[in-house]
Design a protein around this motif. Structure first.
Motif, short mmCIF file in Angstrom:
data_model
loop_
_atom_site.label_atom_id
_atom_site.label_comp_id
_atom_site.label_asym_id
_atom_site.label_seq_id
_atom_site.Cartn_x
_atom_site.Cartn_y
_atom_site.Cartn_z
N THR A 1 -2.49 -11.30 2.70
CA THR A 1 -3.21 -11.65 3.93
C THR A 1 -4.36 -12.60 3.63
O THR A 1 -4.56 -13.60 4.34
CB THR A 1 -3.75 -10.38 4.61
N ALA A 2 -5.13 -12.32 2.58
CA ALA A 2 -6.27 -13.17 2.24
C ALA A 2 -5.82 -14.57 1.83
O ALA A 2 -6.42 -15.57 2.23
CB ALA A 2 -7.07 -12.52 1.12
N ASP B 1 -12.62 -11.03 -5.00
CA ASP B 1 -13.24 -10.27 -3.91
C ASP B 1 -12.28 -9.26 -3.28
O ASP B 1 -12.73 -8.33 -2.59
CB ASP B 1 -13.77 -11.22 -2.83
N ASN B 2 -10.98 -9.44 -3.47
CA ASN B 2 -9.99 -8.55 -2.86
C ASN B 2 -9.36 -7.58 -3.86
O ASN B 2 -8.39 -6.91 -3.52
CB ASN B 2 -8.90 -9.38 -2.19
N LEU C 1 -11.92 -15.75 -4.25
CA LEU C 1 -11.29 -15.02 -3.14
C LEU C 1 -10.45 -13.87 -3.67
O LEU C 1 -10.49 -12.75 -3.13
CB LEU C 1 -10.43 -15.98 -2.32
N LEU D 1 -2.93 -3.05 -1.73
CA LEU D 1 -3.42 -4.20 -2.49
C LEU D 1 -2.54 -5.41 -2.23
O LEU D 1 -3.03 -6.54 -2.03
CB LEU D 1 -3.45 -3.87 -3.98
N ARG E 1 -3.30 -6.75 1.21
CA ARG E 1 -4.63 -7.37 1.25
C ARG E 1 -4.62 -8.75 0.60
O ARG E 1 -5.20 -9.72 1.13
CB ARG E 1 -5.63 -6.45 0.56
N LEU E 2 -3.97 -8.87 -0.54
CA LEU E 2 -3.93 -10.16 -1.24
C LEU E 2 -3.14 -11.20 -0.45
O LEU E 2 -3.57 -12.35 -0.30
CB LEU E 2 -3.33 -9.99 -2.63
#
Length: 614
Positions: free
Chosen positions: A29-30, A58-59, A55, A23, A26-27
């Protein structure tokens, strides 16, 4: 695309806990990808917040899954706080306070229907409306009313006077917004305590009927759109009442198993636990990043003073004291953040087992310590500590410390603003001190820490903090007894004692942080890491003792000779820490590329130019 991985070793475990690293990656990177794509986008701050909030949504896992795991909520806060401090304020409102209220107080959030679905999907931005602008300590005297209409079984929300207007980040026209509104429930003309209601505020066009949103109010330390919100006959369906087992029967009879307005207010505001449990971790991440980037900047930056032309700035003793001290404090805040999450996890387990709620006799200056004293106090001392770290790093980096791209101003602004936001820290510490003085016991006061704990060891500062709390508690208890014997009560009794009560609250917070830090270091097994963390923890204590030396001397906790010896102790601890800086900075800083600040680059000037040319 960059993938951020789990740091290895025990220090990585202390810094990142047992959190879900997928997690986190992912966060980060986004957020980094969005930052690159939107660098030249022309959009207002409100629309930017709405877009980036979507955004984040969505992650993330589902809301139900997210709130089952305090570690996941903590990692969300840390990632957003590091990358975009103002956005983190919106995320706190949306997740911790708005959605957190629904998850905590609704029997079945799905029954709420459209507003719930819009919030969980990110189509609507959530806010929390509790503070009213007209009075101090407005949480204890909320004037916004929700009158029950027995004919329609709806609630009619009204702002009776201008001073009852709510304040929050509601400004701008970025899209739909819904709020959890704290209001005084009135049933058949009788006030029944403060409850929360889910209220749709705005759509894509603007405020909905009956909702008045003022022009935006600027808050430079947290650059978002803030406004005053008023209600005029807004009708709220029964299912949007976060009733928490209370009910109104078909015949209009009101029932609340909690039995009284103070207990109901405590329960309504118990959502604060979610914020206090995760906020210390986020501000600790800001503090760590401030310290690490400032140390890297100082290690590469040359000075041209005549004493040693061309010397690195970090070679100067005063710079070492300040920045290594900042790193030490950020480590202590990290340990305190872990303690906050553990306290919340234990309270959730206790609640699930049916344990009774805390008594509400702590509601004197504010409701917060009655909700959860240690969590509220940890919030107060960690945001103050993070603001102190960021401000010191700004000062020690010169002009670079105040340039917006380097993020130190954003970190400082957020932490400084949260001294008041999220439960006023001054009032929290006042209530904590008052409550401690009125409890039985407390131990001896006026004693010096044991001589067999040297000042350059991790155990010294916890002993000092404990002794300081004991001294102040005994002093305050004596003063209260004298006042009561003289016939004083209420404000007449406590007004002359407020500074001492606040000091006792601070000492209690200092002990919580000191104990958390010492426990974390004591649990480390790796010899090399222990040789780095023991002087780091000791440095935190020595720097804190020097910062608060006046109070420690006044209480008799430290002798003058011990205070005079602190600079030499700090010099020695800095010398012991310098060889370990690469390890500490690598483990305590954000992953490479996760934070856009040029400040920590090997070639700062080139990195700054590159940032400005994007």
């Amino acid at each position: 695309m960059t993938t951020y991985t789990q740091p290895l070793g025990e220090l990585g475990e202390i810094v990142n806990g047992s959190r879900p690293y997928s997690l986190r990656s992912r966060l980060l990177t986004a957020l980094a990808a969005d930052r690159e794509q939107s660098a030249h986008a022309s959009e207002g701050p409100a629309r930017r917040v709405h877009r980036r909030l979507r955004l984040i949504v969505d992650n993330l896992p589902t809301v139900g899954e997210l709130f089952r795991d305090p570690e996941q909520l903590a990692v969300v806060g840390e990632c957003v706080a590091l990358a975009d401090p103002p956005l983190y304020m919106a995320v706190l409102n949306h997740y911790a306070l708005c959605l957190g209220s629904v998850v905590t107080l609704a029997d079945d959030p799905a029954v709420i229907g459209g507003p719930w679905q819009a919030l969980t999907s990110g189509r609507a931005k959530g806010v929390f409306l509790v503070t009213e602008v007209g009075d101090a300590s407005s949480h204890l005297g909320i004037r916004t009313t929700a009158r029950f209409d027995p004919d329609t079984r709806e609630f009619v929300l009204d702002t009776p006077v201008v001073g009852a207007a709510k304040f929050s980040g509601v400004g701008g026209s970025g899209g739909p917004q819904s709020a959890v509104v704290c209001a005084r429930l009135v049933v058949d003309g009788t006030a029944r305590g403060v409850f929360s209601f889910v209220v749709e505020l705005t759509d894509a066009v603007g405020p909905l009927p009956g909702v008045s949103v003022s022009r935006s109010i600027g808050v430079p330390s947290l650059p978002l759109d803030y406004s005053l919100v008023r209600f005029d006959g807004v009708r709220v369906p029964y299912v949007q009442w976060l009733r928490d087992r209370a009910r109104i029967d078909a015949d209009g009879a009101f029932h609340d198993p909690l039995g009284g307005p103070d207990a109901r207010l405590q329960r309504t505001l118990s959502v604060g636990r979610i914020l206090w449990a995760t906020l210390p971790s986020a501000v600790a991440a800001m503090a760590r990043q401030s310290a690490v980037t400032s140390l890297r900047f100082s290690a590469h930056r040359r000075a041209h003073g005549r004493l040693a032309p061309g010397a690195r700035v970090l070679e100067l003793r005063n710079q070492q004291h300040a920045l290594l001290g900042a790193l030490a404090e950020s480590f202590a805040l990290t340990c305190a953040g872990r303690t906050a999450r553990e306290i919340w996890a234990r309270s959730r387990t206790a609640a699930a087992r049916g344990a009774p709620a805390r008594r509400t006799d702590g509601m004197t200056f504010s409701p917060w310590t009655a909700v959860d004293r240690p969590l509220a106090v940890l919030k107060a001392v960690t945001v103050r500590g993070a603001a102190r770290v960021a401000a010191e790093c700004q000062h020690r980096c010169g002009l670079a410390g105040f340039l917006h791209p380097n993020l130190l101003d954003g970190y400082h602004g957020f932490a400084h603003a949260f001294d008041t936001a999220g439960g006023d820290s001054q009032l929290i510490l006042l209530d904590a001190g008052r409550a401690l003085a009125q409890e039985r016991g407390g131990g001896a006061g006026g004693t010096v820490p044991p001589v067999d704990v040297p000042a350059d060891q991790p155990g010294w500062w916890p002993a000092v903090a404990r002794a300081q709390g004991g001294c102040l508690r005994v002093e305050l208890q004596r003063s209260v007894r004298r006042g009561v014997q003289a016939g004083r009560t209420g404000l007449e009794l406590w007004n002359p004692l407020l500074d001492t009560a606040h000091g006792l609250g601070e000492a209690y917070g200092a002990r919580l942080v000191a104990d958390a830090t010492a426990a974390a270091v004591e649990a480390v097994h790796d010899p090399e890491l222990r040789s780095a963390l023991r002087p780091l923890a000791a440095l935190y204590g020595a720097v804190e003792a020097r910062r608060t030396a006046g109070r420690l001397l006044a209480a008799g906790t430290l002798a003058p000779a011990a205070v005079r010896a602190l600079p030499a102790v700090i010099d020695d601890l800095c010398d012991r820490l310098l060889p370990h800086l690469p390890l500490l900075c690598e483990a305590m800083g954000a992953p490479s590329g996760a934070v856009p600040a040029p400040l920590g680059a090997d070639d700062y000037a080139a990195a700054l130019y590159d940032f400005l040319d994007r």
